[in-house]
Enzyme design. Structure first.
Site, mmCIF file in Angstrom:
data_model
loop_
_atom_site.group_PDB
_atom_site.id
_atom_site.type_symbol
_atom_site.label_atom_id
_atom_site.label_comp_id
_atom_site.label_asym_id
_atom_site.label_seq_id
_atom_site.Cartn_x
_atom_site.Cartn_y
_atom_site.Cartn_z
ATOM 1 C CG ASN A 465 35.666 34.998 26.029
ATOM 2 O OD1 ASN A 465 35.534 36.532 25.965
ATOM 3 N ND2 ASN A 465 37.398 34.724 25.176
ATOM 4 C CB CYS A 467 40.408 37.478 25.952
ATOM 5 S SG CYS A 467 41.992 36.081 26.665
ATOM 6 C CD GLU A 469 37.661 37.399 23.648
ATOM 7 O OE1 GLU A 469 38.656 36.774 22.868
ATOM 8 O OE2 GLU A 469 38.295 37.622 24.125
#
Length: 726
Positions: A465, A467, A469
């Site tokens: 995604n 970021c 994570e």
């Protein structure tokens, strides 16, 4: 801070001129001045300001009220507006944060005082009982929010008196300046730029929104409020923005796969805009789109490749920011075998043709294990256009390796004419070079994300995604959704260990809020709703990891830190899985559970064995467990799981600022630095370092100057002991 103060002084000088203030009214030793309170004037003297500062500085050590007052008085004059009085006090206090971290709390309390007085309309400069204010104002806030079409009408059906009685005004004192200013600027609800929402009512509003579908709504709202307002757990920014509002878009990130079709490409751009509008971050998989120069059958022409479309995506992220509250954010992923990968690596460079640069967008490499093998063996790597190798993107592991080598053989035999061979080592070196030069593209690995995915039975994970994570399945029919929140680890320390009872309780509450997000959420795009309700993924993360290490006297760069990381992560995962299983017993399993790794008795920690088997080694991970997982395995086998994914190492960049702890699992950036965001510039100083140096009688003006001179680094400051440096 210095620049802000200079600009502020310039504004005050202009105000003096506009008001034609005589020299005597600018005398810094004057005893009293007249303050403009919405057209009325009140007398303000030094004793009242001293009383206000003393009230705000209660229980704060090493605060020099007189210094703050002296600086503030230089900017006050007859006719000054009441908000400017507070602004002067706040700027005076915040300019001293570098000398003493407690000034951050003093500054926050001054801002809080201003906020509550603006809401209440009580501008007499005396202390006020915030507890009484909260109880009296809460019901009015709900009515005002609903009548202004900001809040969901269902909030009025709660037992508002019961909720008001549960509000604890003392928790306002937990805020540092950066945290409260961030909330003030971007999170608190407002009408015509006037804030109507003080901190504890903000947390209760969020809690009510998260509990809106619960049977025992008030009890759950109070439970959620306590976790949030005590800083034990914090929901993600979109949840804090929108919970309890008319448009409750509560999810953090959305993941999409872009198909190789002009209509699909622009449909994806439209989806990006709609999702970003309500504060969603974006992760786009562009590996299906054909490369520059490849044949277009419909027009008998040649493709312009991925990059021109990414320019459009970049512009969309800038144009459609996240609810007008933070910048639009998107990350684009591209597989390493894509023919456009070399140009993709240069998207964030500041040189070259600007029409082929994306300065506002994140980028990430989606790397299969086979590429790393070729780097390891110093072999050639072949680049293809997806239109010639249509199945490659959906394969992983040994299946990918076989198909890729077959395509290479076809290329050598002339069956595929449009391809390019490069040195794997040189391409890897360029990846690292660009990463060091521009911070992009990020390095992410396709095979472990797929092999270890609990949902590898429903398709391929094509990207992470915004970021990086979470790793969820995407397709033409599904936009994956990421629902985040994070535990504040430092709040769960008990001496030299984690308080296992408390962290278990917090995680149960947190997982319930995250699961509720899925059902409450406002979905701007139907494909995201289908995916989220089908798989119900959530991501419980952590923050304050570095704070824990400071409290435990452990160096970040040590084996002890690695052991502590493994320990606290295992505790979080164990309790998150257990809580999800309990939710499944109460509410039912997620619909795509059958066939998942969970259903086969393979927990995420067990999936390391799957990766090791697929790679035939090359998994150097300590698999030691400290907890007894046998009972949990039995429980999951009996009741299943409510959520396909449970945990994530989210960046927590903003919510960590709100709470006042170190972000995620990150180390301290520097011991003193200036943080810049949409709320302005903030001096950040390492309070743990200051405490250590005070014990050694080393904290003085010279030390502050040394820290500034060496950019917050301790390495060249000789009088700091090596133990403190480590």
């Amino acid at each position: 801070v210095a620049r802000s103060y200079v600009l502020y002084r310039e504004e005050r000088n202009k105000a003096r001129k506009d008001h034609k203030v005589e020299q005597k009214n600018q005398n810094k030793t004057q005893n009293s001045i007249k303050v403009d309170v919405n057209g009325d004037f009140i007398e303000l003297n030094e004793s009242k300001l001293t009383s206000l500062l003393a009230d705000c500085a209660e229980n704060l050590e090493n605060i020099d009220i007189n210094s703050v007052l002296h600086r503030a008085l230089q900017d006050l004059y007859d006719g000054v507006k009441i908000d400017e009085v507070y602004k002067s006090l706040i700027l005076s206090s915040r300019s001293m944060i570098e000398t003493e971290p407690n000034y951050s709390f003093l500054t926050a309390r001054l801002l809080l005082n201003q906020l509550i007085r603006n809401i209440s309309g009580d501008f007499s400069i005396v202390s006020k009982n915030y507890s009484t204010f909260y109880k009296d104002y809460f019901s009015d806030f709900v009515k005002k929010g609903i009548s202004s079409e900001l809040l969901d009408e269902r909030l009025a059906t709660f037992d508002l008196k019961k909720l008001a009685d549960a509000i604890d005004s003392k928790r306002d004192l937990k805020f540092g300046y950066l945290g409260l200013q961030t909330l003030y600027d971007r999170y608190f609800l407002h009408i015509d730029e006037k804030r109507i929402e003080p901190p504890q009512i903000f947390f209760m509003r969020v809690a009510m929104g998260l509990a809106i579908n619960e049977v025992d709504r008030e009890e759950k709202a109070i439970e959620f409020y306590n976790a949030l307002s005590n800083f034990d757990f914090m929901s993600s920014t979109p949840t804090l923005f929108n919970s309890g509002t008319k448009r409750p878009q509560l999810s953090s990130c959305y993941l999409t796969t872009v198909d190789d079709d002009l209509a699909a490409i622009y449909e994806s751009v439209k989806d990006n805009a709609l999702l970003s509008k309500y504060a969603g971050g974006l992760g786009n998989d562009w590996s299906n789109v054909r490369a520059l120069g490849s044949h277009i059958k419909g027009t008998n022409g040649k493709s312009q490749g991925v990059v021109p479309f990414l320019k459009v995506v970049n512009a969309t992220a800038v144009a459609v920011n996240q609810g007008g509250k933070r910048k639009g954010a998107v990350c684009t992923y591209l597989e390493t075998w894509h023919l456009d990968v070399e140009e993709f690596l240069e998207l964030r460079k500041n040189t070259g043709d600007d029409r082929r640069r994306t300065h506002d967008m994140n980028t990430a490499n989606w790397i299969p294990d086979l590429f790393m093998k070729r780097v390891y063996l110093d072999q050639q790597w072949t680049l293809f256009t997806p239109s010639d190798v249509p199945d490659l993107h959906g394969l992983f592991g040994k299946d990918f390796e076989k198909a890729y080598e077959d395509y290479e053989l076809k290329a050598k035999n002339g069956e595929i004419k449009f391809y390019k061979e490069v040195s794997a080592v040189r391409l890897w070196r360029k990846m690292l070079t660009m990463l060091f030069e521009t911070g992009h593209p990020w390095i992410t690995f396709k095979d472990p994300c797929n092999i270890r995915s609990p949902q590898n039975h429903v398709g391929t994970v094509n990207s992470s995604n915004l970021c990086t994570e979470i790793t969820l399945n995407t397709s033409n029919d599904e936009i994956a959704v990421c629902n985040l929140g994070s535990i504040n680890l430092v709040n769960h320390l008990d001496g030299q260990d984690l308080d296992k009872k408390k962290i278990s309780k917090t995680i149960r509450t947190a997982m319930r809020t995250l699961d509720n997000v899925i059902d409450i959420n406002f979905y701007a795009v139907a494909k995201s709703r289908n995916s989220n309700l089908k798989h119900r993924p959530v991501g419980l993360g952590m923050m304050g990891f570095q704070d824990c290490l400071y409290n435990l006297d452990i160096s970040y760069a040590s084996e002890e830190a690695i052991k502590f990381a493994d320990y606290c992560t295992e505790i979080i995962c164990y309790n998150a899985y257990s809580a999800s299983c309990d939710l499944a017993r109460e509410r039912g399993k997620y619909s795509s559970y059958d066939g998942s790794l969970w259903s086969k008795g393979i927990l995420p920690l067990d999936s390391l064995d799957l990766l090791e088997s697929e790679r035939e080694g090359f998994v150097d991970v300590d698999k030691t467990s400290r907890l007894d997982w046998s009972d949990l395995r039995k429980k999951i086998a009996e009741f299943g799981m409510r959520n396909s994914n449970c945990t994530a190492i989210a960046p927590t960049a903003t919510i960590a600022n709100i709470v006042g702890v170190s972000a995620s699992i990150e180390p301290t950036y520097q011991n003193i630095y200036v943080k810049s965001n949409l709320s302005g510039e903030f001096t950040i100083i390492n309070k743990y370092l200051v405490a250590e140096l005070k014990k050694l009688n080393l904290w003085d003006e010279v030390m502050i100057s040394d820290l500034k001179y060496f950019d917050g680094s301790l390495s060249k400051i000789d009088r700091i002991p090596e133990k403190v440096k480590s």
